[in-house]
Design an enzyme around this catalytic site. Sequence first.
Site, PDB file in Angstrom:
ATOM      1  N   GLY A 392      35.113  50.812  36.940  1.00  0.00           N
ATOM      2  CA  GLY A 392      35.223  49.714  36.005  1.00  0.00           C
ATOM      3  C   GLY A 392      34.973  48.393  36.685  1.00  0.00           C
ATOM      4  O   GLY A 392      34.874  48.299  37.902  1.00  0.00           O
ATOM      5  N   GLY A 394      35.926  44.149  36.228  1.00  0.00           N
ATOM      6  CA  GLY A 394      36.670  43.126  35.517  1.00  0.00           C
ATOM      7  C   GLY A 394      36.412  41.784  36.129  1.00  0.00           C
ATOM      8  O   GLY A 394      35.661  41.656  37.098  1.00  0.00           O
ATOM      9  N   ASP A 520      47.194  41.405  29.697  1.00  0.00           N
ATOM     10  CA  ASP A 520      45.848  41.951  29.451  1.00  0.00           C
ATOM     11  C   ASP A 520      45.945  43.378  28.920  1.00  0.00           C
ATOM     12  O   ASP A 520      45.252  44.276  29.376  1.00  0.00           O
ATOM     13  CB  ASP A 520      45.015  41.888  30.722  1.00  0.00           C
TER      14      ASP A 520
END
Length: 744
Positions: A392, A394, A520
């Site tokens: 991932g 971010g 988040d």
Amino acid sequence: MAPACGGGRGRSPLSPLLACLVAVFLLLLSAAAGRAEAQLQPLPPLAVATYNYTSFQAGNSREAAELVYSKDARVYQGALQVTPDTGNAGTYRDIMVNKSGSVLLRRRFNLWRRVDDGGNATASQQAPRVQVVSFNATFSMNVYQLTAASPGEGLTFVIAPSRDEPPPGSYGGYLGLTNSTLEAAGPAANRFVAVEFDTLKQSYDPDDNHVGLNIGSVVSNKTASLAGFRIATNETTATNYTVWIQYDGAARHMSVYMDIRGRPKPPSPVLESPLDLSLYVPETAYLGFSASTGTSFELNCILDWSLSIEIIPDKKSRTWIIIVAVVVPVSVAAVAVAAFFLTKKLRARRSMERRQGRLEHQLTNLPGMPRGFEYEKLRKATRNFDERLRLGKGGYGMVYKGVLPADDARSEGMSVAVKRFIRDDSRGVSDFLAEVQIINRLRHKNIVPLIGWCYKKGQLLLVYEYMPNGSLDQHLFRRGVTDEQRPPLSWERRYAVVVDVAAGLHYVHHEYTHMVLHRDVKASNVLLDASFRARLGDFGLARVLEHDRNSFTDLNVAGTRGFIAPEYFVGHKASRQTDVFAFGALVLEVVTGQYALRADPRCPVLADWVWQMHGRGALLGAVDQSLGTAGFDHDEAARLLLLALACSSPNPGDRPTMPQVMQVLSKASPPPEVPPFKPQFVWPPEGGAHFELSDIEVSTTSGATGNGGASSAMATQDTSSDSFHPHTAPNSSEGYFPALSSGR
Ligand SMILES: *[C@@H]1O[C@H](CO)[C@@H](O)[C@H](O)[C@H]1NC(C)=O
Ligand SMILES: *[C@@H]1O[C@H](CO)[C@@H](O)[C@H](O)[C@H]1NC(C)=O
Ligand SMILES: *[C@@H]1O[C@H](CO)[C@@H](O)[C@H](O)[C@H]1NC(C)=O
Ligand SMILES: *[C@@H]1O[C@H](CO)[C@@H](O)[C@H](O)[C@H]1NC(C)=O
Ligand SMILES: *[C@@H]1O[C@H](CO)[C@@H](O)[C@H](O)[C@H]1NC(C)=O
Ligand SMILES: *[C@@H]1O[C@H](CO)[C@@H](O)[C@H](O)[C@H]1NC(C)=O
Ligand SMILES: *[C@@H]1O[C@H](CO)[C@@H](O)[C@H](O)[C@H]1NC(C)=O
Ligand SMILES: *[C@@H]1O[C@H](CO)[C@@H](O)[C@H](O)[C@H]1NC(C)=O
């Protein structure tokens, strides 16, 4: 004086540099001066080396080291037998006939050199000056002929171009110096100078009792008969003679004296001749004796030998001087410069290390701190952060899958997720510390466990347990995957995921010693372990709040569009209610299988759309179509949707707390009553409001923006709203979010 340790360190790298540069300058200056002096002085005086052999012994290691015996030369009976004697054989003839040999000092001597007159234009037109060494060689010899037959062939003191053994065929008249082939080639092929003691008259010899000077040939350039000197080397009685050979290099002159051994050196030489050795022998040459026998033979025996010779320093030594004079200062300067930059770099590194030290101190002082990893190990584990292993991405970093090397007993072959922070500045460090501190202390079955950390060269890395089933969004929004690859989440699983996330959030909000705001919460930050248990991860934006505080003020709003509560968007204050708002958006995603921000431009916010379905009395129509009508528990679905809508209320005071959420999810409480229309966002927010139609402004249309319908919802007043209750302004900033009334 103040202990200015920073200042002291700052000066230290510079002063050695300056000292070095000054030293180099002085060295170069003195070298130049020395060169100038050398030009002015005629010739530098030379050191003298001496050798003194009073006799020769076969077992003497010093002699063995200093002398080279070639061909038929031996040490025997305390003397050098340059050609064999008879002591070890029966028949003279077999042993002594047609022999040659040499004995040379192993040491190579510089016999002459060109003296550089350095830049004198007048001088450079002349032949370069040559310095030739002087030497004195004194030796005693025995050239006794063993039989009454004629003696032969002869013995020489030689200056030889090499240490090679006498060439083949150098017996007979060639005196161990040369052979017929080489002799025919001329002096250029015979770079030797010898003083011969010839006892056999050849056609070119004056007699059979002479001394001669041989330059590159066995044919002497100058000879002198020894008859006038009461010396008869052709005598049948053994007589020992002593020879003095004096060579004056400066005068280019050679003198040979000879007398019966034991007598002093005679006043007059038997032979003298001008001789410039630099013309006939190489710059470096060897000194010693050679001899030969032919069909006639004799002893060619050296009884003692002393030599004193001027020494021109070896070229190697001069090279060494150049190295010492030039290379050393230059390298010292280079080292000084390198040291300067190294020190600078070291200081930078030291400050980095200090920072790292502080960080490590902070980290290791955290109770139950996870282990520190070596950067190299994590680099290997992630195959140098291979893009294909990226899990991932971010705003704060990338996450890579890795397998810890098997060499580590504690984590053998363990799969991990390595989060690598993008920034390496102080902000990165504080982000890192924030995350480490928070997650480290959070221990809950619904929180992704932190295994370790790494701080190297400003790079921050966090190592989490790898969650084999990936993130929740991958299962909800199965982009480009088939049902076989990743089957759609069943209703049971979805409900369980919501319960898990709620439990995790409840833990950080209420069970933990400090209140932690995740900030988040979203599907991609919910990870599924092997048993599909959901765990809250990525506390990169998380903040720890002291218990007396309820909110955290951000300069920039953190989080993800669609999950940001309107009051946070406007007021920049994160609170538990803002987390709950995001949780509501997440639950809506789980139930509907749609993104919190929809593709439909007429109704881009998922919460608004679900609220519309609710208002139309078709709430369950919002449930993910892929489940089918029979694929889900209708009661549970309604419970989740209503709970999510309550969480999505624009007004923080109207949202349930996590304990209330938990109650609803565990079915201990009924689902909250939710108005059929989305309440109007009120700013400044006020608490204590209930979900009662009379109390709220209702919006029929959704907000036009993706920010939870925040400000735009204010503008679209619903006509069915019968009243608007003005809110009193809060009297303090801490009073923005009064406790939610539980009187529902
Ligand atoms: C060589 O050594 C002997 C004995 O030590 C000494 O008598 C003689 O003077 C030395 N010769 C030279 C040239 O030094
Ligand atoms: C020695 O050399 C000479 C001439 O080269 C030759 O005639 C003679 O046979 C040799 N003697 C021995 C014993 O080899
Ligand atoms: C340069 O050469 C001239 C003429 O040979 C000589 O007189 C003079 O001394 C030389 N100078 C040096 C520095 O050797
Ligand atoms: C050689 O002997 C002479 C006379 O004794 C002397 O002046 C000279 O310095 C000696 N040379 C060496 C190199 O020993
Ligand atoms: C003389 O010596 C040279 C070189 O060592 C060799 O090649 C040659 O064959 C020799 N000549 C005779 C006649 O032995
Ligand atoms: C010595 O003899 C060789 C050979 O004959 C000759 O080439 C050379 O010029 C002579 N040298 C002197 C100094 O007479
Ligand atoms: C030795 O040489 C001399 C000449 O210098 C000669 O008169 C004498 O006969 C020779 N002696 C012998 C034994 O050959
Ligand atoms: C010659 O010298 C050797 C060795 O030093 C010695 O043994 C011998 O007696 C000497 N001969 C004469 C005649 O002096």
